[in-house]
Design a protein around this motif. Sequence first.
Motif, PDB file in Angstrom:
ATOM      1  N   ASP A 268     -25.848  26.362   9.859  1.00  0.00           N
ATOM      2  CA  ASP A 268     -25.850  27.666   9.187  1.00  0.00           C
ATOM      3  C   ASP A 268     -25.578  27.442   7.709  1.00  0.00           C
TER       4      ASP A 268
ATOM      5  N   ASN B 276     -22.238  31.390   5.683  1.00  0.00           N
ATOM      6  CA  ASN B 276     -20.768  31.381   5.698  1.00  0.00           C
ATOM      7  C   ASN B 276     -20.244  32.064   6.949  1.00  0.00           C
ATOM      8  N   CYS B 277     -18.954  31.950   7.174  1.00  0.00           N
ATOM      9  CA  CYS B 277     -18.311  32.532   8.355  1.00  0.00           C
ATOM     10  C   CYS B 277     -18.236  34.057   8.252  1.00  0.00           C
TER      11      CYS B 277
ATOM     12  N   GLN C 233     -21.447  35.410   9.561  1.00  0.00           N
ATOM     13  CA  GLN C 233     -21.493  35.213  11.008  1.00  0.00           C
ATOM     14  C   GLN C 233     -20.612  36.229  11.735  1.00  0.00           C
TER      15      GLN C 233
ATOM     16  N   VAL D 201     -21.738  24.737  15.876  1.00  0.00           N
ATOM     17  CA  VAL D 201     -22.395  25.120  14.629  1.00  0.00           C
ATOM     18  C   VAL D 201     -21.647  24.510  13.455  1.00  0.00           C
TER      19      VAL D 201
ATOM     20  N   ILE E 251     -21.314  24.776   9.206  1.00  0.00           N
ATOM     21  CA  ILE E 251     -21.507  25.850   8.236  1.00  0.00           C
ATOM     22  C   ILE E 251     -21.296  25.312   6.825  1.00  0.00           C
ATOM     23  N   ASN E 252     -22.181  25.700   5.923  1.00  0.00           N
ATOM     24  CA  ASN E 252     -22.063  25.280   4.527  1.00  0.00           C
ATOM     25  C   ASN E 252     -21.064  26.176   3.800  1.00  0.00           C
ATOM     26  N   SER E 253     -19.818  26.072   4.226  1.00  0.00           N
ATOM     27  CA  SER E 253     -18.735  26.848   3.628  1.00  0.00           C
ATOM     28  C   SER E 253     -17.473  26.010   3.730  1.00  0.00           C
TER      29      SER E 253
ATOM     30  N   TYR F  19     -14.102  33.035  13.309  1.00  0.00           N
ATOM     31  CA  TYR F  19     -15.341  32.489  13.857  1.00  0.00           C
ATOM     32  C   TYR F  19     -15.068  31.294  14.762  1.00  0.00           C
TER      33      TYR F  19
ATOM     34  N   ALA G  48     -17.000  25.346  15.785  1.00  0.00           N
ATOM     35  CA  ALA G  48     -17.582  25.690  14.490  1.00  0.00           C
ATOM     36  C   ALA G  48     -16.858  24.881  13.426  1.00  0.00           C
TER      37      ALA G  48
ATOM     38  N   CYS H 193     -16.631  23.984   9.261  1.00  0.00           N
ATOM     39  CA  CYS H 193     -16.976  24.220   7.859  1.00  0.00           C
ATOM     40  C   CYS H 193     -17.047  22.860   7.150  1.00  0.00           C
TER      41      CYS H 193
END
Length: 302
Positions: A150, A153-154, A157, A222, A224-226, A238, A246, A248
Amino acid sequence: MALDESHEPNQLHFLVVPLGSPGHYIPTIDLAKLLAQHGVRVTIVTTPVNTIRFGSILNQAIQSGLPISFLEFQLAHKKFGIPEGCESLDDLLDLGLANALFLAQNSLQQEVEQFIEKLNPKPSCILSGSFLLWTGETAKKFQIPRIVFDGMNCFTQMCNHVLYLSKVYESVNESDSFVLPGLPDRIELTRAQLSFFFNSGSTDVKDFSEKLRISESEAFGVVINSFQELEQEYADAYQKVKRDKAWCVGPLSLCHKNASEKVQRGNRSSISEEKRIKWLDSQENGSVIYACLGSISRIEPA
């Protein structure tokens, strides 16, 4: 940048499948480099034009010995009615062809599966964008864990998660505001502000949205690019939704330590850095707003 079959015994091998759009390709390429920096062998599924366009980001990394290779497949341009050389959404002069390009990219499934069948051992993981539903099917077929990437960001989501569960938007008019329940902050929206997944009256969009949700739920996890410091409460929330699956891993751009690598990551600017800095310095403090409309947004003259 051809496919390199050499690898260390017992080395993790990630098969990475980016979605054909700069907003997806660039951070996915960054993630591939980050994985390789941690000793993971990475094979990126791509097409010839995208290899040239986005693969150059990794030239220095590959030359330094990072285990990254590209697996190229030709798109069936004529079969799907898309112009030759158009392999990314922002290449299309007519965004009405976006679905045709999406279908052309989906047609790579058979060739990717033929590649996997020849591998021994099989890849350790398939890492792909959420919209590429076929990668979930392929992962199940070969019993390979799939991780969804993703690029947002959270917060997004969690908003989508709450909208899906509560259906709170269904009882209001398009211009009426409503509050998303159960979030750390008071988030107030109107129905008109929602994405087409929640606003479209199309049965096809609703069906795809449901398949997307099922595919994401079946994935191993997942990334995440955060980063948690940016949105700690939403990252924690999340994590609970995804049962601690998940992660980050952003900002992914930081995997590039060399400034020359960073500037290759998108289209070349029509304005020099010197002019941009000079203009910004000439403005009053707090008077400039940065707006990112995405890589495929088209602004028409008034």
